[in-house]
Design an enzyme around this catalytic site. Structure first.
Site, short mmCIF file in Angstrom:
data_model
loop_
_atom_site.label_atom_id
_atom_site.label_comp_id
_atom_site.label_asym_id
_atom_site.label_seq_id
_atom_site.Cartn_x
_atom_site.Cartn_y
_atom_site.Cartn_z
N ARG A 117 -0.75 -8.59 13.64
CA ARG A 117 -1.32 -7.62 12.69
C ARG A 117 -2.13 -8.32 11.61
O ARG A 117 -3.18 -7.82 11.20
CB ARG A 117 -0.20 -6.79 12.05
N LYS A 139 0.82 -1.21 0.00
CA LYS A 139 0.00 0.00 0.00
C LYS A 139 0.86 1.27 0.00
O LYS A 139 0.65 2.17 -0.80
CB LYS A 139 -0.91 0.05 1.23
N ARG A 179 11.03 -1.63 11.32
CA ARG A 179 9.95 -1.07 12.12
C ARG A 179 9.69 -1.97 13.32
O ARG A 179 9.71 -3.19 13.21
CB ARG A 179 8.68 -0.99 11.27
N ARG A 199 11.71 -6.03 5.52
CA ARG A 199 11.50 -4.61 5.19
C ARG A 199 12.31 -3.69 6.10
O ARG A 199 12.49 -3.95 7.28
CB ARG A 199 10.02 -4.28 5.34
N ARG A 211 -9.88 1.03 8.10
CA ARG A 211 -9.43 -0.30 8.51
C ARG A 211 -10.51 -1.02 9.31
O ARG A 211 -10.31 -2.17 9.67
CB ARG A 211 -8.21 -0.14 9.42
#
Ligand code: ATP
Ligand code: MG
Length: 219
Positions: free
Chosen positions: A166, A13, A155, A122, A88
């Site tokens: 998540r 996204k 992160r 990531r 969300r």
């Protein structure tokens, strides 16, 4: 044009909507980025949101709805915007429906396995938020942002156990939002795999063909 991007964490996204906003000349609004900046700056919002984010939970609707309502009312959103990471939950989607008419909602249909794989490697720039990935988007110099030279880091919420949480929260609270938009005619599904550039071209086509359809409908 008013767009929203839906999809599981790690579905691309942020990467794609940043580019798309640039191409369309409209504002990119990422609720995740807004929250991470608030956490970094230790603002009252950041202090409230910190624990939720780091444990992989959603920040409460009352907070998020207020933030987005205010943000999209600002002048720089007049020409349009792309919401990345919002809505969300069903109450968030209902708030949007009451306040603005989204033109199109794009759902990034990426498997959980692929998302977890991407999130495990990531890195993001701690200064400007640019997203890196060792296979599809490596930085020119290891550990340094190409754009602002800021330090890269993993992160806090990309730790494997938090990613699991998540994804579960996504399944329980955000998948119903995909159904919500399926019932109106605003949902487009992005199910294509490929390089980030290939996916981007496909995405641009999805937006343009939807726009042509709307224009034809108006004529
Ligand atoms: P990715 O950026 O890879 O798609 P993501 O969608 O999980 O991953 P962000 O959108 O950056 O990540 O959001 C990070 C965290 O911020 C979420 O896990 C959640 O705690 C909080 N958050 C962001 N947007 C919302 C929202 N609309 N409602 C509630 N919490 C949110
Ligand atoms: Mg994001």
């Amino acid at each position: 044009m008013k767009l929203a991007i839906l999809g599981p964490p790690g579905s691309g996204k942020g990467t794609q909507s940043t580019k798309l906003a640039h191409r369309l000349g409209i504002k990119h609004i990422s609720t995740g980025d807004i929250l991470r900046t608030a956490v970094k700056d230790k603002t009252p919002l950041g202090k409230k949101a910190h624990e939720f984010i780091n444990s992989g939970q959603l920040v409460p609707d009352e907070l998020m709805i207020g933030i987005v309502k205010e943000r999209i009312a600002e002048k720089d959103c007049k020409n349009g915007f792309i919401l990345d990471g919002f809505p969300r939950t069903i109450p968030q989607a209902q708030m949007l429906d009451k306040n603005i008419a989204l033109d199109q909602v794009i759902f990034f249909d990426v498997s959980e396995e692929e998302c977890s794989r991407r999130l495990s490697s990531r890195q993001i720039c701690t200064q400007c938020g640019q997203i890196y990935n060792p296979t599809t988007r490596p930085p020119l110099r290891a550990g340094k942002c190409d754009k602002c030279k800021g330090p890269l880091a993993t992160r806090e919420d990309d730790k494997p156990e938090t990613v699991k949480k998540r994804l579960k929260v996504y399944r329980e609270q955000t998948e119903p939002v995909v159904e919500f938009y399926k019932q109106s005619e605003r949902l487009s599904v992005m199910g294509k795999s490929g390089t980030p550039d290939e996916i981007f071209e496909y995405l641009v086509n999805l937006v343009e063909s939807h726009e042509r359809g709307r224009a034809a409908g108006r004529a």
